[in-house]
Design a protein around this motif. Structure first.
Motif, PDB file in Angstrom:
ATOM      1  N   VAL A 198       0.850  -1.198   0.000  1.00 19.93           N
ATOM      2  CA  VAL A 198       0.000   0.000   0.000  1.00 19.93           C
ATOM      3  C   VAL A 198       0.884   1.246   0.000  1.00 19.93           C
ATOM      4  O   VAL A 198       0.653   2.194  -0.754  1.00 19.93           O
ATOM      5  CB  VAL A 198      -0.906   0.015   1.252  1.00 19.93           C
ATOM      6  CG1 VAL A 198      -1.688   1.329   1.315  1.00 19.93           C
ATOM      7  CG2 VAL A 198      -1.855  -1.176   1.238  1.00 19.93           C
ATOM      8  N   LEU A 199       1.905   1.211   0.843  1.00 15.50           N
ATOM      9  CA  LEU A 199       2.803   2.362   0.945  1.00 15.50           C
ATOM     10  C   LEU A 199       3.493   2.639  -0.388  1.00 15.50           C
ATOM     11  O   LEU A 199       3.654   3.794  -0.797  1.00 15.50           O
ATOM     12  CB  LEU A 199       3.845   2.102   2.036  1.00 15.50           C
ATOM     13  CG  LEU A 199       4.595   3.335   2.547  1.00 15.50           C
ATOM     14  CD1 LEU A 199       3.609   4.363   3.091  1.00 15.50           C
ATOM     15  CD2 LEU A 199       5.605   2.946   3.619  1.00 15.50           C
ATOM     16  N   SER A 200       3.886   1.566  -1.056  1.00 21.86           N
ATOM     17  CA  SER A 200       4.568   1.761  -2.335  1.00 21.86           C
ATOM     18  C   SER A 200       3.597   2.353  -3.355  1.00 21.86           C
ATOM     19  O   SER A 200       3.971   3.165  -4.201  1.00 21.86           O
ATOM     20  CB  SER A 200       5.156   0.436  -2.812  1.00 21.86           C
ATOM     21  OG  SER A 200       4.498  -0.035  -3.949  1.00 21.86           O
TER      22      SER A 200
ATOM     23  N   ALA B 271       1.778   9.202   3.780  1.00 20.22           N
ATOM     24  CA  ALA B 271       1.059   8.776   4.976  1.00 20.22           C
ATOM     25  C   ALA B 271       1.707   9.487   6.171  1.00 20.22           C
ATOM     26  O   ALA B 271       2.918   9.639   6.187  1.00 20.22           O
ATOM     27  CB  ALA B 271       1.169   7.262   5.137  1.00 20.22           C
ATOM     28  N   PRO B 272       0.951   9.902   7.123  1.00 19.00           N
ATOM     29  CA  PRO B 272      -0.500   9.753   7.203  1.00 19.00           C
ATOM     30  C   PRO B 272      -1.264  10.908   6.562  1.00 19.00           C
ATOM     31  O   PRO B 272      -2.494  10.916   6.625  1.00 19.00           O
ATOM     32  CB  PRO B 272      -0.738   9.755   8.712  1.00 19.00           C
ATOM     33  CG  PRO B 272       0.335  10.640   9.250  1.00 19.00           C
ATOM     34  CD  PRO B 272       1.510  10.513   8.339  1.00 19.00           C
TER      35      PRO B 272
ATOM     36  N   THR C 272       3.360   6.113   9.778  1.00 19.06           N
ATOM     37  CA  THR C 272       2.272   6.084   8.800  1.00 19.06           C
ATOM     38  C   THR C 272       0.921   6.400   9.437  1.00 19.06           C
ATOM     39  O   THR C 272      -0.099   6.437   8.745  1.00 19.06           O
ATOM     40  CB  THR C 272       2.156   4.704   8.111  1.00 19.06           C
ATOM     41  OG1 THR C 272       2.043   3.695   9.104  1.00 19.06           O
ATOM     42  CG2 THR C 272       3.354   4.447   7.214  1.00 19.06           C
ATOM     43  N   THR C 273       0.921   6.593  10.754  1.00 17.94           N
ATOM     44  CA  THR C 273      -0.330   7.007  11.395  1.00 17.94           C
ATOM     45  C   THR C 273      -0.115   8.264  12.233  1.00 17.94           C
ATOM     46  O   THR C 273      -0.945   9.146  12.261  1.00 17.94           O
ATOM     47  CB  THR C 273      -0.910   5.915  12.324  1.00 17.94           C
ATOM     48  OG1 THR C 273       0.058   5.555  13.310  1.00 17.94           O
ATOM     49  CG2 THR C 273      -1.312   4.691  11.520  1.00 17.94           C
ATOM     50  N   VAL C 274       1.010   8.307  12.914  1.00 16.31           N
ATOM     51  CA  VAL C 274       1.298   9.452  13.778  1.00 16.31           C
ATOM     52  C   VAL C 274       2.213  10.411  13.028  1.00 16.31           C
ATOM     53  O   VAL C 274       3.397  10.126  12.843  1.00 16.31           O
ATOM     54  CB  VAL C 274       1.996   8.990  15.071  1.00 16.31           C
ATOM     55  CG1 VAL C 274       2.164  10.167  16.016  1.00 16.31           C
ATOM     56  CG2 VAL C 274       1.186   7.881  15.722  1.00 16.31           C
ATOM     57  N   SER C 275       1.667  11.528  12.587  1.00 17.70           N
ATOM     58  CA  SER C 275       2.434  12.408  11.704  1.00 17.70           C
ATOM     59  C   SER C 275       3.716  12.911  12.355  1.00 17.70           C
ATOM     60  O   SER C 275       4.721  13.101  11.687  1.00 17.70           O
ATOM     61  CB  SER C 275       1.584  13.584  11.247  1.00 17.70           C
ATOM     62  OG  SER C 275       1.122  14.304  12.361  1.00 17.70           O
TER      63      SER C 275
END
Lengths: 348, 348
Positions: free
Chosen positions: B260-262, B271-272, B334-337
């Motif tokens: 997904v990241l790629s 992300a995020p 990828t969740t916590v900026s």
DNA sequence: TTGTACGCGTTATCAA
DNA sequence: TTGATAACGCGTACAA
């Protein structure tokens, strides 16, 4: 149906089919000299009883195990796993068991290899990525246990390899072609002394090609550490902190290249803008991250290695006993700025 | 030194030490009832001859092999490899051979499992990540061959697992806590019908937690495909092309999350900022790419599984026969900026 | 074409 | 505390 309780032996089958055990054995091993009628009767009995021969007993009788020993360096590297997959696929197809020996240091290596020549331990042995001494090899040839080497080599022993020096040259050529003139190299250090040499061979080829381009190879910033992405990131840092950092880095593996890339990202740098990067292996991760790499046929090396062993087991003498598989340079976005980061192909 | 040629047997040792084979066997197996003097003589003879017992013969005599069969789904997934490492480490330490069975489909599974209950094939069996039917299990219990399950479960059979539903809840809680209200899920489809259920269990927990937060779980954009990063990238595309794409995606594994990241990267998304992303497993790749994940103790699951089998082999009844290992949520970038992309730790 | 009996290398039982 | 010997299950000469 095999009723719970007693093991059903060749004797039970013989009794049920009203034949001698010899006949059953003949049927079992597909030997001729059995009339179609009796063969059918025996087969029926085998089926009815759910019989299957004991590996232990037939091995003992034949004087050798029917398992193949596969010796691998402590499975931490994806490349080894892919080779192993190839080996398993072939061996499983012909009904040979695969006994896995994972060696993490020289003691383990010597302990296992010392005993694996014994035909009661294994019918044949495949050694992956671990360097063997003459003594090791002689143990095998002395007792005649078939031995195949994958990703490592000893003169006279059947093996599957790639030309790591050539791979290094390919990486260098690619970078030189893009105009680079200063380089860094990140390789493995063989801390466990298992004789890994691919990394240094790749560097040799790389250096040689650089020298041919009129650049002093001693100016390559060489850093080595254990084989891991994290360690590679640290080594990349050390290279990029130089007063005159290189414009391109060749990592001895994709795993290490991915570590370098993650370091770049953490510093807000990009490839190839701030640094060109090329790896080795052609693992899925390189495609995923868009890392340029020198790809080698890992799965195939396992398949070929196992096939070689099968030949040896059959008493054949493999023609090109020492096989060198081809390498391919896959240009991707860490060196070629135009290259779009490919929307990873569906098939893995 | 074992001279090339004839195999040295227990008989040779006995002759050299001027004792009977029975005595040698006793020394070999550490049984008592042997005087210190004779034991010493026997040991000396063993050493001088370089003798080691034949696994085949002792197995046949004892009525069971001394190998452990490890059955794994076609080794393509890193998580399986890590578990396998753990298993190997333990078994190798106690001198048990590990026979690897890689199964890619139901036929292979049934063929192998059908025969593995035989004590002549294996002293014990460890099945990793593959669902077993009652019938499979009964074959084992009928003949009394020890069976241990890792990452899968059948009531009454010793096993090592994690609570996948709880893991799903943890992922949901994390995302909800960050303010997300719309979600996507990328999971596996068990195309080979081996009974993988972790993915769907994780989704169950995820959905349940979402529902508790007052959000209709049927609004989660669920996509499933084969387990690979490339496929996950394709699925991510399909989710993000929705007219109202979610703000967060939960991938059933780190491998899929990396895909997904790629995909995000290839689209110039981040992300995020553009999408929050959380994976599962705690593989090195997640640390490397800074992917938030629900980490499970993979290596330990292998170790514990093997230890469980050892207990069974010793005739003990493991107390908590069915073990549930803890999960940990690792918040990353990828969740916590704010979370800096960690300069991957040196130790792997 | 088929059956019998011995040997493979150990363990285990039973005497000594 | 020891030694002789019968299994263990199969392959295979050898005999029939």
């Amino acid at each position: 149906m095999a009723v719970a309780g007693q093991r059903v032996s060749i004797f039970d089958v013989a009794k049920r089919a009203s034949v001698g055990v010899g006949t059953v054995s003949r049927v079992l091993n597909g030997r001729e000299g059995v009339s179609a009628a009796t063969r059918k009767r025996v087969l029926a009995a085998i089926d009815a009883l759910g019989y299957h021969p004991s590996r232990l007993a037939s091995g003992l009788s034949r004087g050798r195990s029917d398992a193949v020993a596969v010796v691998v360096p402590f499975i931490t590297s994806p490349s080894v796993v892919v080779r192993l997959e190839g080996i398993l696929e072939v061996l499983d197809n012909v009904g040979l068991n695969t006994v896995l020996y994972s060696v993490g240091n020289r003691q383990q290596r010597d302990r296992h290899l010392g005993v694996l020549g014994d035909r009661h331990e294994a019918a044949g042995v495949i050694v992956v990525s671990i360097r063997l001494s003459r003594q090791h090899v002689e143990r095998f040839s002395a007792v005649g246990t078939p031995l195949v080497l994958v990703d490592t080599r000893v003169a006279g022993v059947p093996s599957i390899e790639v030309d790591n020096r050539e791979g290094g040259r390919m990486a260098a050529s690619h970078l030189l072609g893009l105009g680079h003139r200063s380089f860094g190299f990140i390789g493995d250090i063989d801390r466990k002394h298992l004789g890994f040499s691919s990394s240094s061979e790749r560097l040799e080829g790389f250096s040689a090609r650089i020298a041919e381009a009129g650049i002093d190879p001693s100016r390559i910033a060489v850093r080595s550490g254990i084989h891991s992405a994290g360690e590679a990131a640290v080594l990349a840092a050390s290279i990029l902190e130089l007063v005159e950092p290189p414009t391109a880095i060749f990592a001895a593996s994709d795993t290490q290249a991915s570590g370098v890339l993650s370091y770049l990202k953490s510093k807000g740098l990009t490839a190839p803008g701030d640094l060109a990067l090329i790896g080795f292996d052609g693992l899925e991760v390189s495609a995923l991250l868009g890392i340029t790499t020198v790809a080698q046929p890992l799965f195939e090396s396992g398949v070929r290695g196992a096939q070689l062993l099968l030949q040896l087991l059959a008493g054949e003498v493999p023609d090109p006993g020492e096989l060198v598989l081809p390498l391919r340079l896959l240009p991707r976005s860490t060196t070629v700025s135009g290259a779009s980061i490919e929307p990873v192909s569906r098939s893995p």
